[in-house]
Scaffold this motif. Structure first.
Motif, mmCIF file in Angstrom:
data_model
loop_
_atom_site.group_PDB
_atom_site.id
_atom_site.type_symbol
_atom_site.label_atom_id
_atom_site.label_comp_id
_atom_site.label_asym_id
_atom_site.label_seq_id
_atom_site.Cartn_x
_atom_site.Cartn_y
_atom_site.Cartn_z
ATOM 1 N N SER A 271 0.884 -1.185 -0.169
ATOM 2 C CA SER A 271 0.021 0.037 -0.072
ATOM 3 C C SER A 271 0.785 1.338 -0.129
ATOM 4 C CB SER A 271 -1.034 0.009 1.388
ATOM 5 O OG SER A 271 -1.226 -1.201 1.724
ATOM 6 N N THR A 272 2.035 1.305 0.957
ATOM 7 C CA THR A 272 2.578 2.530 0.714
ATOM 8 C C THR A 272 3.697 2.414 -0.660
ATOM 9 O OG1 THR A 272 4.194 1.430 2.042
ATOM 10 C CG2 THR A 272 2.824 2.505 3.415
ATOM 11 N N GLY A 273 4.175 1.365 -0.945
ATOM 12 C CA GLY A 273 4.778 1.406 -2.081
ATOM 13 C C GLY A 273 3.844 1.980 -3.332
ATOM 14 N N LEU A 274 2.686 1.573 -3.227
ATOM 15 C CA LEU A 274 1.757 2.093 -4.376
ATOM 16 C C LEU A 274 1.339 3.537 -4.197
ATOM 17 C CD1 LEU A 274 -1.439 0.177 -5.541
ATOM 18 C CD2 LEU A 274 -1.716 2.216 -4.622
ATOM 19 N N LEU A 275 1.195 4.057 -3.126
ATOM 20 C CA LEU A 275 1.040 5.589 -3.077
ATOM 21 C C LEU A 275 2.451 6.349 -3.250
ATOM 22 C CD1 LEU A 275 -1.485 5.264 0.347
ATOM 23 C CD2 LEU A 275 -1.889 5.916 -2.076
ATOM 24 N N LEU A 276 3.597 5.915 -2.761
ATOM 25 C CA LEU A 276 4.671 6.581 -3.081
ATOM 26 C C LEU A 276 5.000 6.544 -4.585
ATOM 27 C CD1 LEU A 276 7.066 7.900 -1.837
ATOM 28 C CD2 LEU A 276 8.317 5.803 -1.786
ATOM 29 N N GLY A 277 4.798 5.574 -5.090
ATOM 30 C CA GLY A 277 4.865 5.490 -6.585
ATOM 31 C C GLY A 277 3.936 6.360 -7.425
ATOM 32 N N MET A 278 2.699 6.722 -6.734
ATOM 33 C CA MET A 278 1.728 7.414 -7.564
ATOM 34 C C MET A 278 2.096 8.844 -7.349
ATOM 35 S SD MET A 278 -2.146 8.268 -6.213
ATOM 36 C CE MET A 278 -1.501 9.121 -4.748
ATOM 37 N N VAL A 279 2.559 9.252 -6.136
ATOM 38 C CA VAL A 279 2.872 10.566 -5.695
ATOM 39 C C VAL A 279 4.084 10.932 -6.489
ATOM 40 C CG1 VAL A 279 3.796 11.964 -3.859
ATOM 41 C CG2 VAL A 279 1.816 10.633 -3.268
ATOM 42 N N ILE A 280 4.922 10.300 -6.461
ATOM 43 C CA ILE A 280 6.357 10.638 -7.325
ATOM 44 C C ILE A 280 5.964 10.564 -8.663
ATOM 45 C CG2 ILE A 280 8.799 9.666 -8.109
ATOM 46 C CD1 ILE A 280 8.840 8.419 -4.962
ATOM 47 N N LYS B 163 4.533 4.630 -12.338
ATOM 48 C CA LYS B 163 5.141 4.360 -11.168
ATOM 49 C C LYS B 163 4.307 3.791 -10.027
ATOM 50 C CE LYS B 163 8.872 7.536 -11.902
ATOM 51 N NZ LYS B 163 9.105 7.429 -13.592
ATOM 52 N N THR B 164 3.050 3.926 -10.266
ATOM 53 C CA THR B 164 2.192 3.296 -9.133
ATOM 54 C C THR B 164 2.221 1.804 -9.399
ATOM 55 O OG1 THR B 164 0.658 5.288 -9.385
ATOM 56 C CG2 THR B 164 -0.177 3.178 -8.488
ATOM 57 N N VAL B 165 2.437 1.194 -10.431
ATOM 58 C CA VAL B 165 2.565 -0.124 -11.003
ATOM 59 C C VAL B 165 3.916 -0.757 -10.254
ATOM 60 C CG1 VAL B 165 2.777 -1.844 -12.600
ATOM 61 C CG2 VAL B 165 1.163 -0.174 -12.780
ATOM 62 N N ILE B 166 4.773 0.230 -10.592
ATOM 63 C CA ILE B 166 6.513 -0.316 -10.078
ATOM 64 C C ILE B 166 6.448 -0.057 -8.670
ATOM 65 C CG2 ILE B 166 8.864 0.542 -10.150
ATOM 66 C CD1 ILE B 166 7.612 -0.934 -12.718
ATOM 67 N N GLY B 167 5.696 0.936 -7.943
ATOM 68 C CA GLY B 167 5.829 1.028 -6.501
ATOM 69 C C GLY B 167 5.170 -0.087 -5.918
ATOM 70 N N TYR B 168 3.987 -0.580 -6.353
ATOM 71 C CA TYR B 168 3.327 -1.805 -5.747
ATOM 72 C C TYR B 168 3.990 -3.270 -6.071
ATOM 73 C CZ TYR B 168 -0.283 -5.504 -5.236
ATOM 74 O OH TYR B 168 -0.970 -6.757 -4.849
ATOM 75 N N LEU B 169 4.680 -3.387 -7.304
ATOM 76 C CA LEU B 169 5.476 -4.537 -7.576
ATOM 77 C C LEU B 169 6.603 -4.560 -6.615
ATOM 78 C CD1 LEU B 169 5.346 -4.748 -11.502
ATOM 79 C CD2 LEU B 169 4.224 -6.285 -9.695
ATOM 80 N N ALA B 170 7.317 -3.512 -6.734
ATOM 81 C CA ALA B 170 8.655 -3.357 -5.765
ATOM 82 C C ALA B 170 8.302 -3.808 -4.327
ATOM 83 C CB ALA B 170 9.266 -2.147 -5.987
ATOM 84 N N SER B 171 7.256 -3.317 -3.723
ATOM 85 C CA SER B 171 6.902 -3.599 -2.351
ATOM 86 C C SER B 171 6.504 -5.026 -2.266
ATOM 87 C CB SER B 171 5.811 -2.700 -1.950
ATOM 88 O OG SER B 171 6.128 -1.217 -1.733
ATOM 89 N N SER B 172 5.854 -5.474 -3.175
ATOM 90 C CA SER B 172 5.496 -6.896 -3.053
ATOM 91 C C SER B 172 6.421 -7.925 -3.157
ATOM 92 C CB SER B 172 4.237 -7.140 -4.076
ATOM 93 O OG SER B 172 3.286 -6.463 -4.036
ATOM 94 N N ILE B 173 7.450 -7.618 -3.923
ATOM 95 C CA ILE B 173 8.457 -8.313 -4.207
ATOM 96 C C ILE B 173 9.573 -8.113 -2.907
ATOM 97 C CG2 ILE B 173 10.556 -8.763 -5.402
ATOM 98 C CD1 ILE B 173 8.910 -8.363 -7.981
ATOM 99 N N GLY B 174 9.663 -7.034 -2.416
ATOM 100 C CA GLY B 174 10.482 -6.839 -1.568
ATOM 101 C C GLY B 174 10.089 -7.502 -0.073
ATOM 102 N N ALA B 175 8.867 -7.683 -0.141
ATOM 103 C CA ALA B 175 8.185 -8.371 1.028
ATOM 104 C C ALA B 175 8.527 -10.063 0.993
ATOM 105 C CB ALA B 175 6.625 -8.395 1.300
ATOM 106 N N ARG B 176 8.810 -10.504 -0.057
ATOM 107 C CA ARG B 176 9.108 -11.873 -0.191
ATOM 108 C C ARG B 176 10.475 -12.482 -0.265
ATOM 109 N NH1 ARG B 176 4.359 -10.250 -1.530
ATOM 110 N NH2 ARG B 176 2.579 -11.665 -1.525
ATOM 111 N N LEU B 177 11.259 -11.558 -0.888
ATOM 112 C CA LEU B 177 12.609 -11.800 -1.048
ATOM 113 C C LEU B 177 13.609 -10.822 -0.313
ATOM 114 C CD1 LEU B 177 12.637 -11.877 -5.032
ATOM 115 C CD2 LEU B 177 12.541 -13.859 -3.466
#
Length: 176
Positions: free
Chosen positions: A66-75, A96-110
């Motif tokens: 959620s924060t990755g998505l919002l940060l990507g959207m704002v940036i 960047k919203t898509v990338i923020g969400y994907l990066a946060s999701s992958i970062g939570a698993r790897l």
């Protein structure tokens, strides 16, 4: 006595990083200012996408979709507003919203602390980012846009190399 395999002990704990007060805001503002000013003086600097690298870094580090998505959207929206009339408002915001969400999701698993993992993920995210931009321009704006070009491969490589050094610098903004 239980001889069964304990699944909980096999899980690795991936740390969620906290940053000093204002670190995300300052890093984002600097990246946006450099992104807006550098192509004016150095035409080759347009290949670098610092706001994307900031989105990827904080998405991978904070590990909250959620924060990755919002940060990507704002940036992305801030980058859109600084890009002038050449970029429609919302183009970078969507990508960047898509990338923020994907990066946060992958970062939570790897565990993404190794430079090789950061290089590979940044290159992959750069391609996805450009793919979202190309699809948006082609489908929503009906503008012809090339997809896989040599410039894209070079830009992905340059951004991935810069990310290794930038992420190392940004690691110093973490709270102990």
């Amino acid at each position: 006595m239980n001889d069964g395999y304990d699944f909980h002990s096999a899980e690795t704990h991936i740390e969620v990083h906290k940053f000093r007060t204002g670190a995300i805001v300052v890093a984002t503002a600097l990246a946006l200012l450099i992104q807006a000013a550098s192509p004016i003086y150095f035409s080759k600097a347009a290949i670098l996408d610092l706001p994307l690298l900031i989105t990827i870094y904080f998405g991978l580090s904070r590990r909250n979709p959620s924060t990755g998505l919002l940060l990507g959207m704002v940036i992305g929206l801030l980058q859109d507003s600084l890009s002038g009339t050449t970029v429609p408002l919302g183009l970078y915001g969507l990508a960047k919203t898509v990338i923020g969400y994907l990066a946060s999701s992958i970062g939570a698993r790897l565990d993404t602390e190794h430079p090789a993992a950061r290089f590979a993920l940044t290159g992959l995210f750069f391609f996805v980012h450009q793919g979202v931009i190309v699809l948006t321009r082609r489908l929503l704006l009906a503008q012809p846009e090339p997809w896989l070009t040599m410039r894209l491969v070079i830009a992905a490589s340059v951004n991935a190399v810069v990310a290794i050094f930038l992420f190392h610098l940004l690691d110093r903004l973490r709270r102990p």
